[in-house]
Design a protein around this motif. Structure first.
Motif, short mmCIF file in Angstrom:
data_model
loop_
_atom_site.label_atom_id
_atom_site.label_comp_id
_atom_site.label_asym_id
_atom_site.label_seq_id
_atom_site.Cartn_x
_atom_site.Cartn_y
_atom_site.Cartn_z
N SER B 77 0.84 -1.20 0.00
CA SER B 77 0.00 0.00 0.00
C SER B 77 0.88 1.26 0.00
O SER B 77 1.98 1.26 0.56
CB SER B 77 -0.90 0.01 1.25
N ASP B 78 0.39 2.30 -0.65
CA ASP B 78 1.13 3.57 -0.69
C ASP B 78 0.73 4.51 0.42
O ASP B 78 1.32 5.57 0.59
CB ASP B 78 0.85 4.29 -2.02
N ILE B 79 -0.31 4.16 1.12
CA ILE B 79 -0.87 5.11 2.08
C ILE B 79 -0.07 5.13 3.37
O ILE B 79 0.27 4.08 3.91
CB ILE B 79 -2.34 4.76 2.36
N VAL B 80 0.21 6.36 3.82
CA VAL B 80 0.98 6.52 5.06
C VAL B 80 0.02 6.45 6.25
O VAL B 80 -0.96 7.19 6.32
CB VAL B 80 1.73 7.87 5.05
N LEU B 81 0.31 5.52 7.14
CA LEU B 81 -0.56 5.33 8.31
C LEU B 81 0.15 5.77 9.58
O LEU B 81 1.37 5.93 9.60
CB LEU B 81 -0.95 3.85 8.43
N LEU B 82 -0.63 5.93 10.64
CA LEU B 82 -0.09 6.47 11.89
C LEU B 82 -0.42 5.54 13.06
O LEU B 82 -1.56 5.11 13.22
CB LEU B 82 -0.71 7.85 12.16
N CYS B 114 -3.49 12.35 3.54
CA CYS B 114 -4.49 11.72 2.67
C CYS B 114 -4.49 10.20 2.79
O CYS B 114 -3.44 9.56 2.74
CB CYS B 114 -4.21 12.12 1.22
N ASP B 115 -5.69 9.61 2.95
CA ASP B 115 -5.80 8.15 3.01
C ASP B 115 -6.57 7.61 1.80
O ASP B 115 -6.99 6.46 1.79
CB ASP B 115 -6.46 7.73 4.31
#
Ligand code: SF4
Ligand code: SF4
Lengths: 638, 164
Positions: B77-82, B114-115
């Motif tokens: 996945s390219d999405i940056v998570l926290l 952005c998610d």
């Protein structure tokens, strides 16, 4: 109570202090917000003894329950005060991004009185308020001020509403400008701001706007968007905005030309929306939360104004600086538009004052000597540009023109006062009243003087006889040259306009809802929106009655200032001189005002002889205190 | 496979900021541009409106900058998570992002980015002019190469009598 911030900021500039207070739900249910709540505040706090330019006048900025949401066109703010231009009710509104920012800062209204000892600006960041020195900004134009302030407060997302040199110099028709070009222009609200030594208001907010029922709210807004996107007007409006009107109005024979001498202008196409679109516009622009980009960014690539770029102009500037003055030089009009934005001046009033001077010059009522050598022959664009500078800085004849057409007409004398195209001191827009009777009535009765946006009764252009009978009881309501039922039409659209200005919703959006294919009635949509946004259970009738209440309190305000039926009129030219033969479908038209007025007062519940609201009408609208107040001034009808 | 992302065309952007309010609504059901993951940069005197949003960098400066390892991605996945429980709200990610595409939430102070709204971007759905689109960079490049090829070949097409 969702959607509202529920708070008013009060500032006293004489004392240099401020306080935050709650706004009661009961008051919001009466007057909604924006223009409506402003007008109620004005009625309560500014009496007939207050001089508009004195510290006692209150400058009020208001937003509504929809402001800052995703609802189409919910971006406007209204600024109100007693007007130094007309002496009666003053207000103006503008779009852009300032209104939403006020809401995000946690406010519904800002009420400013007093006068600061030296130039200052207000800095409102979320909950904190500071009164800051603005000596270094006094004298700077709107663009410089806006950009310097963003730098000074260190936040490019801050929104600035400021005044320019015209206001500082006391031109009575200076506006409040935001986003460089969006000007709350009419009735001199910038002039009031200057009288308080208030150069600008800088706002930044990060607070969320919550609604009562998000899913329902989102659903209604999507329906509104659907109506907008599917409208037959969408393409024209989203490529040319209001500038699309120049050519069609000219074809119908009522494009204001040569100071109302005729309704056709041979140079119309040269100053049209199509010309701008094809040769100058580089892209379309929109205000906050607006799916209908009616604004445009233009660039002049070559010639004497090469490099000039900016947003605009609107139809009103094309009609007022252009055809009304006989000017067909589009680049000069763009330059004029740019000057007016930077000086912070009303383009409608400026155009009217200059066109009046041109007609006086043609008639020999004004001499070249009086004009300091200026040749005011129709169409002299250079002279128009020079006059704009002279008015803003009150140089030469500009000093006499700085207080509007009525006063300038009186200065010229010899009958020039009768030529001034104004009602109650406010200049008529570039829409020829003889060609559209409901608009003519609107100009005559509206609470801030000659005005179209107080009703915008576009229905008279619909030619939809069936709907006219259903809505207004007579097929004539749907035809612009007819008189019958126009009192009813204006009453209804005045109430819708009051709702739109108070919600707030841009009238370009509310007008689209009113149109094909679905013909929403605004009060229906507003009732559903208020339920979803605020949580109020109000029937469409209740909602429309809020509009009626707003109209009545505004009428009470102007009545208290001395206005009666005799002031609800139009300049003689429109009542007596028929539009000339070249005006095609509008040729031969005059305005027969009196029968429309009778019908209008009748449906309003106002006394026919005086035009003053009856006590029974005010009480029906829960405005007993207003009736009592009028009675205490000896100004109540029954 | 290449993932979609938000691709912006500032020539079409009207600056309406519907994308911003839509983004805040999609995440918290409130209207508040301050918590939007997409930001419309405005330079008013020159008419510029530039929608700026996470670029889903291959080598993400924000993840690398985080001193406690609170930002991460899952496989593929390219999405940056926290990981919000270990985030110390220092803002190192905000400073590191070359596009200013991460901000700290004004109330929680946690970074927000952005998610892609689980593959159905709320901002794109609301944009009136298709100034932002949810496509892959390859698709975006193809559109551009086609447009520029057509523009460059206008005189040839004219000589063929082709109308476009
Ligand atoms: S895709 Fe979703 S999270 Fe990303 S910017 Fe758009 S609305 Fe916000
Ligand atoms: S919604 Fe589209 S047009 Fe409006 S600001 Fe965002 S990107 Fe620009």
């Amino acid at each position: 109570m969702k959607a509202y911030a529920g708070r008013r900021l009060r500032v006293d500039l004489s004392r240099g202090d401020y306080c935050l207070e709650d706004i009661s739900e009961a008051q919001l249910k009466m007057f909604l917000g924006g223009r409506g709540l402003n007008s109620a505040t004005l009625f309560e706090e500014v009496n007939p003894n207050v001089n508009p330019l004195s510290p006692e006048n209150v400058l009020i900025i208001g937003v509504g329950p929809l402001t800052g949401t995703i609802c189409s066109g919910s971006n406007r703010f209204t600024v109100s005060a007693k007007s130094p231009h007309t002496g009666i009710l003053g207000d103006a509104n503008a779009g852009g991004f300032f209104g939403p920012e006020v809401k995000y800062a946690g406010l519904d209204q800002i009420a400013i009185k007093g006068r600061a000892p030296k130039p200052i600006y207000l800095k409102i960041f979320d909950g904190t308020v500071e009164i800051k020195d603005a000596s270094h900004l006094w004298g700077k134009d709107v663009w410089e001020t806006d950009l310097l302030l963003k730098e000074e407060v260190g936040d490019s997302d801050a929104k600035v509403a400021c005044i320019g040199p015209a206001a500082e110099n006391g031109v009575s028709y200076a506006g409040v400008v935001t986003s460089l070009v969006r000007i709350a222009a009419r009735t001199g609200m910038g002039t009031v701001m200057a009288s308080k030594n208030l150069k600008a208001i800088v706002v930044r907010g990060t607070k969320p706007v919550e609604v009562a029922d998000y899913d329902e709210f989102d659903k209604i807004v999507k329906e509104i968007e659907e109506q907008i996107y599917s409208s037959p007007d969408y393409v024209g409006r989203s490529t040319m905005g209001s500038t699309r009107l120049v050519n069609p109005l000219n074809q119908l024979g009522f494009l204001v030309s040569y100071h109302f001498k005729t309704g056709v202008f041979e140079g119309a196409d040269k100053i049209s929306g199509e010309t701008l679109r094809d040769h100058y516009n580089v892209k379309v622009k929109a205000c906050g939360s607006c799916p209908l980009p009616c604004s445009r960014f233009y660039v002049i690539k070559s010639g004497r104004f090469a490099g000039l770029a900016g947003e605009g102009p609107e139809y009103e500037t094309l009609g007022s600086i252009g055809s009304r003055c006989g000017v067909d030089d589009i680049e000069a009009i763009l330059k004029a538009n740019d000057k007016l934005n930077r000086y912070g001046m009303d383009s409608i009033t400026t155009g009217e004052v200059i066109a009046l001077a041109m007609e006086c010059y043609e008639r020999g009522l004004l001499t070249k000597e009086q004009l300091g050598g200026l040749d005011l022959t129709w169409g002299n664009a250079e002279a128009v540009l020079t006059l704009i500078d002279m008015i803003a800085y009150k140089k030469g004849i500009g000093e006499k023109m700085a207080y509007g057409a009525k006063k300038f007409g009186e200065f010229v004398g010899q009958g020039a006062d009768k030529l001034a195209a104004q009602v109650k001191g406010l200049e008529i827009i570039a829409g020829e009243p003889r060609g559209m009777k409901a608009f003519a009535l609107t100009y005559a009765v509206s609470s801030r003087g000659a005005d179209h946006l107080r009703a915008e009764p576009m229905f008279e252009f619909s030619n939809n006889a069936e709907l006219a009978v259903k809505r207004f009881g007579a097929k004539e309501a749907a035809f612009r040259l007819e008189y019958k039922a126009k009192g009813r039409v204006v009453k209804y659209y005045e109430e819708c306009a009051a709702l739109a200005d108070s919600l707030t919703m841009c009238k370009n959006i509310s007008a689209m809802l009113d149109g094909a294919p679905r013909y929403y009635e605004l009060e229906e949509v507003a009732s559903r929106l208020l339920k979803a946004a605020v949580g109020w259970d109000m029937s469409p009738r209740d909602v429309l009655q809020m509009g009626e209440r707003i109209i009545n309190i505004e009428r009470a305000f102007v009545v208290r200032e001395g206005i009666t039926r005799k002031d609800d009129t139009l300049p003689e030219r429109f009542l007596k001189e028929p539009l000339p033969p070249e005006c095609g479908p509008s040729a031969g038209s005059i305005v027969e005002l009196e029968p429309m007025l009778d019908e209008y007062y009748e449906v309003r519940g106002w006394d026919k002889k005086t035009g003053i609201p009856k006590r029974s009408t005010l009480e029906r609208l829960d405005l007993k205190y207003v009736a009592d107040d009028l009675a205490s001034y000896g100004k109540l009808a029954d | 496979m290449e993932k979609g992302r938000i691709v912006a065309d500032p020539r079409k952007c009207t600056g309406c900021r519907l994308c911003e309010v839509a983004c805040s609504a999609a995440h918290e059901q409130v209207f508040d541009p301050a918590i939007s993951r997409i930001k419309v940069v405005k330079v008013e005197p020159i008419g510029l409106d530039y929608p700026s949003v996470c670029r889903f960098c291959g080598k993400a400066a924000c993840i690398e900058a985080c001193p406690v390892g609170a930002l991460f991605r899952t496989q593929g996945s390219d999405i940056v998570l926290l990981k919000s429980e270990i985030c110390i709200m220092c803002g190192a990610c905000v400073e590191a992002c070359p596009f200013g595409a991460i901000v700290l939430h004004p109330r929680t102070r946690l970074p927000i980015v952005c998610d892609l709204c689980s593959g159905n971007p709320a901002c794109v759905a609301r944009c009136p002019t298709e100034a932002i689109r949810y496509i892959t960079l390859t698709e975006a490049a193809k559109t551009k190469s086609t447009q520029s090829a057509e523009a460059a070949s206008r005189s040839i097409l004219r000589s063929w009598g082709v109308k476009k």
